[in-house]
Design a protein around this motif. Structure first.
Motif, PDB file in Angstrom:
ATOM      1  N   THR A  56       5.473  -9.259 -19.170  1.00  0.00           N
ATOM      2  CA  THR A  56       5.387  -7.832 -18.916  1.00  0.00           C
ATOM      3  C   THR A  56       4.777  -7.262 -20.191  1.00  0.00           C
ATOM      4  O   THR A  56       4.345  -8.013 -21.062  1.00  0.00           O
ATOM      5  N   ALA A  57       4.790  -5.971 -20.326  1.00  0.00           N
ATOM      6  CA  ALA A  57       4.297  -5.372 -21.571  1.00  0.00           C
ATOM      7  C   ALA A  57       5.222  -5.688 -22.745  1.00  0.00           C
ATOM      8  O   ALA A  57       4.839  -5.506 -23.896  1.00  0.00           O
ATOM      9  N   TYR A  58       6.433  -6.192 -22.466  1.00  0.00           N
ATOM     10  CA  TYR A  58       7.434  -6.391 -23.512  1.00  0.00           C
ATOM     11  C   TYR A  58       7.953  -7.817 -23.597  1.00  0.00           C
ATOM     12  O   TYR A  58       8.738  -8.140 -24.485  1.00  0.00           O
ATOM     13  N   ASP A  68       0.824  -1.214   0.000  1.00  0.00           N
ATOM     14  CA  ASP A  68       0.000   0.000   0.000  1.00  0.00           C
ATOM     15  C   ASP A  68       0.857   1.262   0.000  1.00  0.00           C
ATOM     16  O   ASP A  68       0.534   2.241  -0.670  1.00  0.00           O
ATOM     17  N   GLN A  69       1.951   1.226   0.729  1.00  0.00           N
ATOM     18  CA  GLN A  69       2.860   2.367   0.835  1.00  0.00           C
ATOM     19  C   GLN A  69       3.510   2.677  -0.508  1.00  0.00           C
ATOM     20  O   GLN A  69       3.700   3.834  -0.862  1.00  0.00           O
ATOM     21  N   VAL A  70       3.839   1.642  -1.264  1.00  0.00           N
ATOM     22  CA  VAL A  70       4.534   1.833  -2.537  1.00  0.00           C
ATOM     23  C   VAL A  70       3.620   2.467  -3.582  1.00  0.00           C
ATOM     24  O   VAL A  70       4.044   3.329  -4.340  1.00  0.00           O
ATOM     25  N   ASN A  71       2.359   2.076  -3.656  1.00  0.00           N
ATOM     26  CA  ASN A  71       1.374   2.641  -4.569  1.00  0.00           C
ATOM     27  C   ASN A  71       1.886   2.699  -6.015  1.00  0.00           C
ATOM     28  O   ASN A  71       2.117   3.778  -6.571  1.00  0.00           O
ATOM     29  N   ILE A  72       2.059   1.561  -6.594  1.00  0.00           N
ATOM     30  CA  ILE A  72       2.621   1.433  -7.944  1.00  0.00           C
ATOM     31  C   ILE A  72       1.856   2.281  -8.959  1.00  0.00           C
ATOM     32  O   ILE A  72       2.460   2.889  -9.840  1.00  0.00           O
ATOM     33  N   LYS A  73       0.556   2.326  -8.861  1.00  0.00           N
ATOM     34  CA  LYS A  73      -0.252   3.061  -9.853  1.00  0.00           C
ATOM     35  C   LYS A  73       0.141   4.532  -9.943  1.00  0.00           C
ATOM     36  O   LYS A  73       0.033   5.136 -11.007  1.00  0.00           O
ATOM     37  N   SER A  74       0.605   5.110  -8.850  1.00  0.00           N
ATOM     38  CA  SER A  74       0.924   6.539  -8.869  1.00  0.00           C
ATOM     39  C   SER A  74       2.221   6.864  -9.600  1.00  0.00           C
ATOM     40  O   SER A  74       2.404   7.986 -10.051  1.00  0.00           O
ATOM     41  N   TRP A  75       3.123   5.903  -9.741  1.00  0.00           N
ATOM     42  CA  TRP A  75       4.396   6.221 -10.399  1.00  0.00           C
ATOM     43  C   TRP A  75       4.689   5.347 -11.608  1.00  0.00           C
ATOM     44  O   TRP A  75       5.702   5.508 -12.268  1.00  0.00           O
ATOM     45  N   TYR A  76       3.788   4.435 -11.945  1.00  0.00           N
ATOM     46  CA  TYR A  76       4.019   3.541 -13.082  1.00  0.00           C
ATOM     47  C   TYR A  76       4.058   4.326 -14.391  1.00  0.00           C
ATOM     48  O   TYR A  76       3.283   5.245 -14.611  1.00  0.00           O
ATOM     49  N   ASN A  77       4.981   3.924 -15.276  1.00  0.00           N
ATOM     50  CA  ASN A  77       4.968   4.413 -16.652  1.00  0.00           C
ATOM     51  C   ASN A  77       5.642   3.374 -17.542  1.00  0.00           C
ATOM     52  O   ASN A  77       6.370   2.498 -17.073  1.00  0.00           O
ATOM     53  N   ASN A  78       5.415   3.467 -18.844  1.00  0.00           N
ATOM     54  CA  ASN A  78       5.929   2.473 -19.788  1.00  0.00           C
ATOM     55  C   ASN A  78       7.448   2.418 -19.820  1.00  0.00           C
ATOM     56  O   ASN A  78       8.029   1.344 -19.934  1.00  0.00           O
ATOM     57  N   ALA A  79       8.100   3.566 -19.741  1.00  0.00           N
ATOM     58  CA  ALA A  79       9.564   3.586 -19.792  1.00  0.00           C
ATOM     59  C   ALA A  79      10.153   2.818 -18.607  1.00  0.00           C
ATOM     60  O   ALA A  79      11.118   2.064 -18.748  1.00  0.00           O
ATOM     61  N   PHE A  80       9.547   2.993 -17.436  1.00  0.00           N
ATOM     62  CA  PHE A  80      10.015   2.272 -16.257  1.00  0.00           C
ATOM     63  C   PHE A  80       9.770   0.768 -16.427  1.00  0.00           C
ATOM     64  O   PHE A  80      10.629  -0.049 -16.093  1.00  0.00           O
ATOM     65  N   ASP A  81       8.615   0.405 -16.960  1.00  0.00           N
ATOM     66  CA  ASP A  81       8.302  -1.005 -17.178  1.00  0.00           C
ATOM     67  C   ASP A  81       9.302  -1.640 -18.145  1.00  0.00           C
ATOM     68  O   ASP A  81       9.756  -2.761 -17.939  1.00  0.00           O
ATOM     69  N   ARG A  82       9.676  -0.916 -19.188  1.00  0.00           N
ATOM     70  CA  ARG A  82      10.662  -1.439 -20.145  1.00  0.00           C
ATOM     71  C   ARG A  82      12.014  -1.628 -19.454  1.00  0.00           C
ATOM     72  O   ARG A  82      12.674  -2.646 -19.650  1.00  0.00           O
ATOM     73  N   LEU A  83      12.417  -0.664 -18.644  1.00  0.00           N
ATOM     74  CA  LEU A  83      13.686  -0.763 -17.923  1.00  0.00           C
ATOM     75  C   LEU A  83      13.697  -1.998 -17.017  1.00  0.00           C
ATOM     76  O   LEU A  83      14.659  -2.757 -17.008  1.00  0.00           O
ATOM     77  N   VAL A  84      12.623  -2.193 -16.275  1.00  0.00           N
ATOM     78  CA  VAL A  84      12.534  -3.360 -15.398  1.00  0.00           C
ATOM     79  C   VAL A  84      12.586  -4.641 -16.223  1.00  0.00           C
ATOM     80  O   VAL A  84      13.274  -5.601 -15.865  1.00  0.00           O
ATOM     81  N   SER A  85      11.891  -4.677 -17.345  1.00  0.00           N
ATOM     82  CA  SER A  85      11.909  -5.853 -18.222  1.00  0.00           C
ATOM     83  C   SER A  85      13.322  -6.154 -18.709  1.00  0.00           C
ATOM     84  O   SER A  85      13.732  -7.306 -18.782  1.00  0.00           O
ATOM     85  N   GLU A  86      14.057  -5.110 -19.056  1.00  0.00           N
ATOM     86  CA  GLU A  86      15.428  -5.294 -19.541  1.00  0.00           C
ATOM     87  C   GLU A  86      16.367  -5.788 -18.440  1.00  0.00           C
ATOM     88  O   GLU A  86      17.352  -6.456 -18.718  1.00  0.00           O
ATOM     89  N   ARG A  87      16.054  -5.477 -17.185  1.00  0.00           N
ATOM     90  CA  ARG A  87      16.926  -5.851 -16.069  1.00  0.00           C
ATOM     91  C   ARG A  87      16.546  -7.199 -15.452  1.00  0.00           C
ATOM     92  O   ARG A  87      17.210  -7.653 -14.531  1.00  0.00           O
ATOM     93  N   PHE A  88      15.460  -7.816 -15.917  1.00  0.00           N
ATOM     94  CA  PHE A  88      15.037  -9.096 -15.346  1.00  0.00           C
ATOM     95  C   PHE A  88      16.146 -10.125 -15.435  1.00  0.00           C
ATOM     96  O   PHE A  88      16.989 -10.094 -16.340  1.00  0.00           O
TER      97      PHE A  88
END
Length: 172
Positions: A109-111, A33-53
């Motif tokens: 993920t999205a990618y 609840d504290q992290v609240n992903i919806k408030s800071w999520y964006n596609n560029a961040f999702d791509r970065l996370v996907s690349e670092r998996f």
């Protein structure tokens, strides 16, 4: 995001382990609840996370799937634990009638879209399959995701329509 981009692989792994440990102990959901992903999520961040998996290969997945399907590599305790996680499709009565063993793992993920499964039917025929799709986007991800279950079922059942599609796809 810039901080994550510049992290060394070791620092990134250490940070992900910390977060994983927090999440695995977050029974009340306070950390989530504290992290609240919806408030800071964006596609560029999702791509970065996907690349670092963490990365693996289909060959490595197939080796694990074969070992699960043969029931010879893992100790009984480990095998029982993995079966509990991976063989969820066996909870369906229809699958229990057709298969002795049916299990798998997917992720996306999205990618990225991945799935891997193993099966042994009542006649003793064994199948292992792993498919990884990387750097897919938008409609491609949705199309692959929507057709993967049908494809997996076709592989396991010998569906003639899918066999023709596969032969035509790989034909010279």
């Amino acid at each position: 995001m810039e901080y994550m981009e510049n992290m060394s692989e070791t620092a990134y792994i250490e940070e992900t382990i910390k977060i994983h440990n927090k999440l695995s102990q977050d029974f009340a959901g306070k950390y989530k609840d504290q992290v609240n992903i919806k408030s800071w999520y964006n596609n560029a961040f999702d791509r970065l996370v996907s690349e670092r998996f963490v990365r693996s290969t289909t060959a490595e997945y197939i080796l694990i799937l074969q070992r699960m399907n043969e029931e010879i590599y893992f100790s009984k305790d480990v095998r029982d634990y993995l079966q509990m996680i991976m063989e969820w499709p066996m909870n369906r009565g229809k699958n229990q009638k057709r298969f002795k063993r049916l299990g798998g793992k997917g992720g996306s993920t999205a990618y990225i879209l991945t799935y891997a499964f193993y099966a042994e039917d009542k006649l003793g025929n064994k199948t292992e399959l792993a498919a990884f799709f990387n750097d897919v986007y938008g409609y491609e991800t949705i199309k692959l995701s929507n057709s993967s279950s049908d494809f997996q079922l076709a592989v396991l059942t010998g569906d003639a329509k899918w066999e023709r599609k596969i032969k035509n796809f790989f034909a010279p």
